[in-house]
Design a protein around this motif. Structure first.
Motif, PDB file in Angstrom:
ATOM      1  N   ARG A 115      20.251  82.569  -7.520  1.00  0.00           N
ATOM      2  CA  ARG A 115      21.300  81.586  -7.841  1.00  0.00           C
ATOM      3  C   ARG A 115      22.650  82.029  -7.292  1.00  0.00           C
ATOM      4  O   ARG A 115      23.477  81.188  -6.909  1.00  0.00           O
ATOM      5  N   ILE A 116      22.885  83.328  -7.246  1.00  0.00           N
ATOM      6  CA  ILE A 116      24.137  83.824  -6.672  1.00  0.00           C
ATOM      7  C   ILE A 116      24.170  83.548  -5.169  1.00  0.00           C
ATOM      8  O   ILE A 116      25.229  83.249  -4.608  1.00  0.00           O
ATOM      9  N   VAL A 117      23.023  83.638  -4.507  1.00  0.00           N
ATOM     10  CA  VAL A 117      22.955  83.278  -3.092  1.00  0.00           C
ATOM     11  C   VAL A 117      23.442  81.839  -2.907  1.00  0.00           C
ATOM     12  O   VAL A 117      24.275  81.552  -2.043  1.00  0.00           O
ATOM     13  N   MET A 118      22.939  80.927  -3.729  1.00  0.00           N
ATOM     14  CA  MET A 118      23.310  79.510  -3.591  1.00  0.00           C
ATOM     15  C   MET A 118      24.779  79.284  -3.947  1.00  0.00           C
ATOM     16  O   MET A 118      25.485  78.544  -3.254  1.00  0.00           O
ATOM     17  N   ALA A 119      25.235  79.941  -5.001  1.00  0.00           N
ATOM     18  CA  ALA A 119      26.653  79.813  -5.367  1.00  0.00           C
ATOM     19  C   ALA A 119      27.537  80.388  -4.272  1.00  0.00           C
ATOM     20  O   ALA A 119      28.613  79.848  -3.964  1.00  0.00           O
ATOM     21  N   GLY A 120      27.076  81.477  -3.651  1.00  0.00           N
ATOM     22  CA  GLY A 120      27.840  82.078  -2.558  1.00  0.00           C
ATOM     23  C   GLY A 120      27.955  81.144  -1.370  1.00  0.00           C
ATOM     24  O   GLY A 120      29.010  81.045  -0.738  1.00  0.00           O
ATOM     25  N   LEU A 121      26.879  80.430  -1.053  1.00  0.00           N
ATOM     26  CA  LEU A 121      26.922  79.468   0.053  1.00  0.00           C
ATOM     27  C   LEU A 121      27.944  78.371  -0.227  1.00  0.00           C
ATOM     28  O   LEU A 121      28.754  78.014   0.639  1.00  0.00           O
ATOM     29  N   VAL A 122      27.925  77.850  -1.436  1.00  0.00           N
ATOM     30  CA  VAL A 122      28.902  76.814  -1.800  1.00  0.00           C
ATOM     31  C   VAL A 122      30.314  77.401  -1.757  1.00  0.00           C
ATOM     32  O   VAL A 122      31.255  76.766  -1.262  1.00  0.00           O
ATOM     33  N   GLY A 123      30.455  78.641  -2.243  1.00  0.00           N
ATOM     34  CA  GLY A 123      31.762  79.305  -2.223  1.00  0.00           C
ATOM     35  C   GLY A 123      32.285  79.545  -0.819  1.00  0.00           C
ATOM     36  O   GLY A 123      33.494  79.485  -0.574  1.00  0.00           O
ATOM     37  N   VAL A 124      31.398  79.803   0.123  1.00  0.00           N
ATOM     38  CA  VAL A 124      31.804  79.954   1.527  1.00  0.00           C
ATOM     39  C   VAL A 124      32.303  78.627   2.082  1.00  0.00           C
ATOM     40  O   VAL A 124      33.292  78.560   2.807  1.00  0.00           O
ATOM     41  N   GLY A 125      31.619  77.546   1.721  1.00  0.00           N
ATOM     42  CA  GLY A 125      31.934  76.245   2.305  1.00  0.00           C
ATOM     43  C   GLY A 125      33.190  75.581   1.780  1.00  0.00           C
ATOM     44  O   GLY A 125      33.940  74.959   2.543  1.00  0.00           O
ATOM     45  N   ILE A 126      33.463  75.693   0.478  1.00  0.00           N
ATOM     46  CA  ILE A 126      34.590  74.961  -0.119  1.00  0.00           C
ATOM     47  C   ILE A 126      35.936  75.330   0.515  1.00  0.00           C
ATOM     48  O   ILE A 126      36.701  74.436   0.899  1.00  0.00           O
ATOM     49  N   PRO A 127      36.279  76.613   0.677  1.00  0.00           N
ATOM     50  CA  PRO A 127      37.576  76.919   1.295  1.00  0.00           C
ATOM     51  C   PRO A 127      37.680  76.472   2.756  1.00  0.00           C
ATOM     52  O   PRO A 127      38.763  76.096   3.215  1.00  0.00           O
ATOM     53  N   ILE A 128      36.570  76.499   3.480  1.00  0.00           N
ATOM     54  CA  ILE A 128      36.602  76.026   4.865  1.00  0.00           C
ATOM     55  C   ILE A 128      36.872  74.527   4.886  1.00  0.00           C
ATOM     56  O   ILE A 128      37.673  74.040   5.692  1.00  0.00           O
ATOM     57  N   ALA A 129      36.239  73.796   3.973  1.00  0.00           N
ATOM     58  CA  ALA A 129      36.514  72.361   3.876  1.00  0.00           C
ATOM     59  C   ALA A 129      37.970  72.123   3.490  1.00  0.00           C
ATOM     60  O   ALA A 129      38.628  71.220   4.025  1.00  0.00           O
ATOM     61  N   ALA A 130      38.491  72.946   2.584  1.00  0.00           N
ATOM     62  CA  ALA A 130      39.889  72.804   2.169  1.00  0.00           C
ATOM     63  C   ALA A 130      40.841  73.074   3.327  1.00  0.00           C
ATOM     64  O   ALA A 130      41.922  72.476   3.414  1.00  0.00           O
ATOM     65  N   ALA A 131      40.446  73.958   4.240  1.00  0.00           N
ATOM     66  CA  ALA A 131      41.292  74.275   5.399  1.00  0.00           C
ATOM     67  C   ALA A 131      41.482  73.076   6.316  1.00  0.00           C
ATOM     68  O   ALA A 131      42.434  73.029   7.097  1.00  0.00           O
ATOM     69  N   ALA A 132      40.592  72.097   6.204  1.00  0.00           N
ATOM     70  CA  ALA A 132      40.742  70.875   7.008  1.00  0.00           C
ATOM     71  C   ALA A 132      42.000  70.104   6.621  1.00  0.00           C
ATOM     72  O   ALA A 132      42.479  69.282   7.392  1.00  0.00           O
ATOM     73  N   GLY A 133      42.527  70.400   5.441  1.00  0.00           N
ATOM     74  CA  GLY A 133      43.711  69.684   4.969  1.00  0.00           C
ATOM     75  C   GLY A 133      45.033  70.316   5.368  1.00  0.00           C
ATOM     76  O   GLY A 133      46.089  69.850   4.920  1.00  0.00           O
ATOM     77  N   THR A 134      45.008  71.380   6.163  1.00  0.00           N
ATOM     78  CA  THR A 134      46.250  72.028   6.575  1.00  0.00           C
ATOM     79  C   THR A 134      46.208  72.368   8.061  1.00  0.00           C
ATOM     80  O   THR A 134      45.137  72.614   8.603  1.00  0.00           O
ATOM     81  N   SER A 135      47.380  72.366   8.665  1.00  0.00           N
ATOM     82  CA  SER A 135      47.470  72.810  10.066  1.00  0.00           C
ATOM     83  C   SER A 135      48.215  74.136  10.155  1.00  0.00           C
ATOM     84  O   SER A 135      48.450  74.651  11.241  1.00  0.00           O
ATOM     85  N   SER A 136      48.562  74.702   8.986  1.00  0.00           N
ATOM     86  CA  SER A 136      49.295  75.969   8.934  1.00  0.00           C
ATOM     87  C   SER A 136      48.344  77.135   9.197  1.00  0.00           C
ATOM     88  O   SER A 136      47.306  77.263   8.536  1.00  0.00           O
ATOM     89  N   LEU A 137      48.719  77.986  10.150  1.00  0.00           N
ATOM     90  CA  LEU A 137      47.890  79.158  10.448  1.00  0.00           C
ATOM     91  C   LEU A 137      47.782  80.095   9.248  1.00  0.00           C
ATOM     92  O   LEU A 137      46.669  80.510   8.898  1.00  0.00           O
ATOM     93  N   PRO A 138      48.891  80.462   8.566  1.00  0.00           N
ATOM     94  CA  PRO A 138      48.760  81.359   7.413  1.00  0.00           C
ATOM     95  C   PRO A 138      47.872  80.774   6.306  1.00  0.00           C
ATOM     96  O   PRO A 138      47.068  81.488   5.710  1.00  0.00           O
ATOM     97  N   MET A 139      48.013  79.472   6.037  1.00  0.00           N
ATOM     98  CA  MET A 139      47.194  78.862   4.982  1.00  0.00           C
ATOM     99  C   MET A 139      45.725  78.803   5.396  1.00  0.00           C
ATOM    100  O   MET A 139      44.829  79.083   4.592  1.00  0.00           O
ATOM    101  N   THR A 140      45.467  78.480   6.662  1.00  0.00           N
ATOM    102  CA  THR A 140      44.083  78.455   7.151  1.00  0.00           C
ATOM    103  C   THR A 140      43.474  79.850   7.069  1.00  0.00           C
ATOM    104  O   THR A 140      42.325  80.022   6.643  1.00  0.00           O
TER     105      THR A 140
END
Length: 196
Positions: free
Chosen positions: A71-96
């Motif tokens: 289950r930690i493997v699956m939670a880790g996969l979701v955890g990897v994906g969410i911040p990358i998806a959130a990065a789509a909302g910014t064009s700032s290099l430091p925030m990305t």
């Protein structure tokens, strides 16, 4: 691997998630070129790797119970994906970069839990083959992700990040649904966990 539902699920899910990881360096290079900052790709990938190191140290310091590893493997996969998806909302290099560091931090527990699952689930006589096949599947998926990144190179950077994030998010979500409930795990799993 085919006959063990938990082992098969973590292997397929991490391989699918790795398609996004393989594409990420290419996407980072495109992001850098579009922002006219040659060093940006290096900063982004360094942030992702630094997050991975922090996550690995956290797992080493406080690893989870083998009973929870899949289950930690699956939670880790979701955890990897969410911040990358959130990065789509910014064009700032430091925030990305910061969001990629957060994404990378889930890689340590994900990988530690993956190895734990393989160690516990693999029969003694087949353990080395299962580890080798699992690693081979991930390497192949990484290469395929890098190759396929060229197909989306013309898309906007936010769209690229969403596509990259979709692989681990989908893999983790579907993988979670495929795992048996803890009270329905096989006697083999329970016996292995008790011995650990």
């Amino acid at each position: 691997m085919v006959h063990d539902r938990i082992l098969a699920t973590v292997t397929v899910a991490t391989s699918i998630g790795q398609l996004g990881a393989g594409a990420l360096p290419v996407i980072a290079a495109v992001f850098a070129a579009r922002n006219h900052d040659a060093a940006a790709a290096g900063w982004l990938m360094t942030a992702f790797a630094a997050g991975g190191l922090a996550g690995s140290l956290a797992w080493t310091w406080r690893p989870a119970s083998p009973a929870n590893a899949a289950r930690i493997v699956m939670a880790g996969l979701v955890g990897v994906g969410i911040p990358i998806a959130a990065a789509a909302g910014t064009s700032s290099l430091p925030m990305t970069a910061a969001l990629l560091a957060v994404s990378g931090s889930f890689n340590g527990p994900l990988f530690g839990a993956l190895l734990t699952t393989r160690q516990v689930r693999a029969p003694d006589g087949l353990r080395s083959q299962i580890f080798a096949l699992g690693a081979g599947a991930k390497i192949t998926a990484t290469a395929a992700g890098a190759a396929s990144a060229g197909v989306i190179a013309h898309a906007s950077s936010p769209a690229q990040l969403i596509i990259v994030a979709a692989f681990p998010l989908l893999a983790g979500t579907v993988g979670t649904l495929r795992l048996p409930r803890p009270d329905r795990q096989s006697p083999l799993w329970t016996a292995h966990v008790r011995r650990s």
